[in-house]
Design an enzyme around this catalytic site. Sequence first.
Site, mmCIF file in Angstrom:
data_model
loop_
_atom_site.group_PDB
_atom_site.id
_atom_site.type_symbol
_atom_site.label_atom_id
_atom_site.label_comp_id
_atom_site.label_asym_id
_atom_site.label_seq_id
_atom_site.Cartn_x
_atom_site.Cartn_y
_atom_site.Cartn_z
ATOM 1 N N CYS A 35 0.852 -1.190 0.000
ATOM 2 C CA CYS A 35 0.000 0.000 0.000
ATOM 3 C C CYS A 35 0.881 1.230 0.000
ATOM 4 C CB CYS A 35 -0.849 0.035 1.261
ATOM 5 S SG CYS A 35 -1.971 -1.339 1.352
ATOM 6 N N TYR A 174 -4.312 -13.537 -4.822
ATOM 7 C CA TYR A 174 -3.956 -13.119 -3.461
ATOM 8 C C TYR A 174 -4.882 -13.789 -2.450
ATOM 9 C CZ TYR A 174 -3.278 -9.556 0.296
ATOM 10 O OH TYR A 174 -3.030 -8.884 1.469
ATOM 11 N N HIS A 177 -3.040 -12.370 4.406
ATOM 12 C CA HIS A 177 -3.370 -11.344 5.407
ATOM 13 C C HIS A 177 -4.846 -11.324 5.805
ATOM 14 C CE1 HIS A 177 0.271 -9.572 3.260
ATOM 15 N NE2 HIS A 177 0.678 -9.949 4.443
ATOM 16 N N ASP A 270 2.479 -9.421 9.932
ATOM 17 C CA ASP A 270 3.426 -9.441 8.816
ATOM 18 C C ASP A 270 4.278 -8.175 8.796
ATOM 19 O OD1 ASP A 270 4.562 -10.789 6.710
ATOM 20 O OD2 ASP A 270 3.261 -9.849 5.224
#
Length: 691
Positions: A35, A174, A177, A270
């Site tokens: 991000c 993906y 997370h 993470d």
Amino acid sequence: MPRDTARDPRYDILFEPMKIGPVTARNRFYQVPHCNGMGRNYPSSMAEMRRIKAEGGWAVVNTEEAEIHPSGDHSPWNGGRIWDDRDVPYLARMVEGIHEHDSLAGIQLNHAGLMASNRFSRLPPMAPSHQPVSDNDPVQARAMDKQDIRNLRRWYVNGAKRARDAGFDIIYVYAGHRLTTLSHFLSRDWNQRSDEYGGSLENRIRLLREVMEETKEAVGGTCGIAFRFSVDELRGALGMQSGGEGRDVVEMLAEIPDLWDVNIADWENDSATSRFKQTGYQDEYVSFVKSITTKPVVGVGRYTSPDQMVSLIKNGHLDFIGAARPSIADPFLPKKIEEGRIEDIRECIGCNICVASDSTFQPLRCTQNPTMGEEWRSGWHPERIAPRAADESVLIIGAGPAGLEAARALGQRGYGVTVAEQSDRIGGRVADERALPGLAEWGRVADYREYQISQMPNVNLYLNSPMSAETVAEFEADHIVLATGATWDRTGRGRANPLGIETAGGASVFTPDDIFKGMIPEGPVVIFDDDHFYMGGSIAEKLLEAGLYVTFVTPSATVSAWTGYTLEQHKIQAKLMEMGARMVLSHNIAQINEGHVIAECGYTGTETKIDCAHTLLVTMRQPDDTLADALAAAGISATKIGDALAPSTIAAAVHAGHRYARDLGLDRGDDVPFERELIELSHTKRHIPEL
Ligand code: ADP
Ligand code: SF4
């Protein structure tokens, strides 16, 4: 400073080309998706930031998550978007920049499911089963039916084709997370379905497998298919575990993707800060993956040391060195290794100011790298800077983050620079704060700049040199910079008490500056945190470590509330609770007396007496204007920067120092000091038709 030296042959392995399905990366440096607070809303800034990474030697440069459909809409976060063909041009701009440097461009396609409240699209979010969305919005995701599942698969394929047409070389699937519908289907608790998409792992993985196979079929001929997966969610058997279902997933899909990008979940785990986790902490969870697949594996761990990178590859833990934060702190990290300039690497300090930018919808910023997010809008390159505008000298007073960065960048421009520091240490506030529990790595802010300055013959730094108006005048510098910092307020002034706190004469009051001077109180302490970032919690931790009984009082409903943005709040509060701190939340302090304070509930106004021997105030910082005033009285003009002007984060101080150096010799007048990305007026003028 660039020098003409060659790469150490021990690091040759890092520069081997690596195949990812049909495409080849020119080395093993891999910027994983991250991000950046820019994304689709600041697309030129985002694209130039990514291009610079490629210029700096990252062989693969990825986007942040890119939404494939309005039913997974992460507004108002400034992420990526590929809903339809109109999103292609800005992504193609990014790809073009990356290709200019022969690097590969990757895109992380995503459907965020119950992680997105769809605040902009207003579509009902979707999930494997009925489930409230995760961010406490009063919104529930609806259970997906078979048609929804077919639609989702089609959206993925459409997104992949669009991404290929935009020029991307790597397309991500993906499931990491816990941020994607694909990982929600994998989940034992969020997936409560009784059809072929729920129940056994074979069923829960079905959608992920279908999406991966269909993506590969659609674009696999030209693009590498990367699978980003959190092998361990650190939540026991309910989630993925590297010794449990996480491993099973790797075994089940081993050879399907062209690349495994593996990490741990949640994002808090993470992207843990250096305060809580060492470099490479993910390795124990992800290192097994390479033993199961023949496909290349990328993993992250805030790696900045080439020796550690080489050993990860030689020991068979990873094939690519993945990086988000190290590539933000130093976009030229690979180039510096390649050119044998290891000591020039600007190492990430693990503070997560970068994450906080995204969390607060601001263009990416970084404590160590003041040019981050400024590449396009300010034209700041992380390595290059314009030569000096004139043969002039600059006197900088104060060797904190602002003064040091100003000196480094002015030195790079070729100015004659003198830094005068009153204390016997370099680093200012960082010299103090690096000694707080867990914050040792923050010292890199000073260490990097100290070394860089030491290599510049035109920059001289003097310790033990307190400056007064007289000594400044004697110096006869062309420009004078006051980077003299600030001190913590001792009266309680701050957000909750703009006029300070009523304090009895005999009361014992401390501030963080006293602690930094080694004055540790004896007896029970009340810490009043009206600052809400790390300082109150850090000082509490230090005093608890010293065996003191600590009562933590704050007007906020949580401890160190702003650290929610740096992904630390839960960890900080948990740690203080485990260490035995007493918490008095949502309370102001109305009075400080000898032997006790009066705390006042922020809701009811109810007063509570808290016994203590000392009160430690973490409320606000005050710049010391004594020198500035004396200089003004003597008719000497000086520029205040950093905390001396307006106390803020270390990142802001570094940025202020850098901006001063960039701007010296420029006359900006009243111009907006950076380029803006203005929203274009839509070409379609729409009138609601008459009925
Ligand atoms: P910033 O974050 O803005 O860089 P810091 O508080 O970290 O500010 O650093 C300010 C530095 O300036 C400290 O190291 C302090 O010792 C030094 N300093 C303050 N006043 C003077 C002075 N009059 N002469 C020399 N150094 C000073
Ligand atoms: Fe590293 Fe902090 Fe920069 Fe993020 S902001 S990249 S954690 S130094």
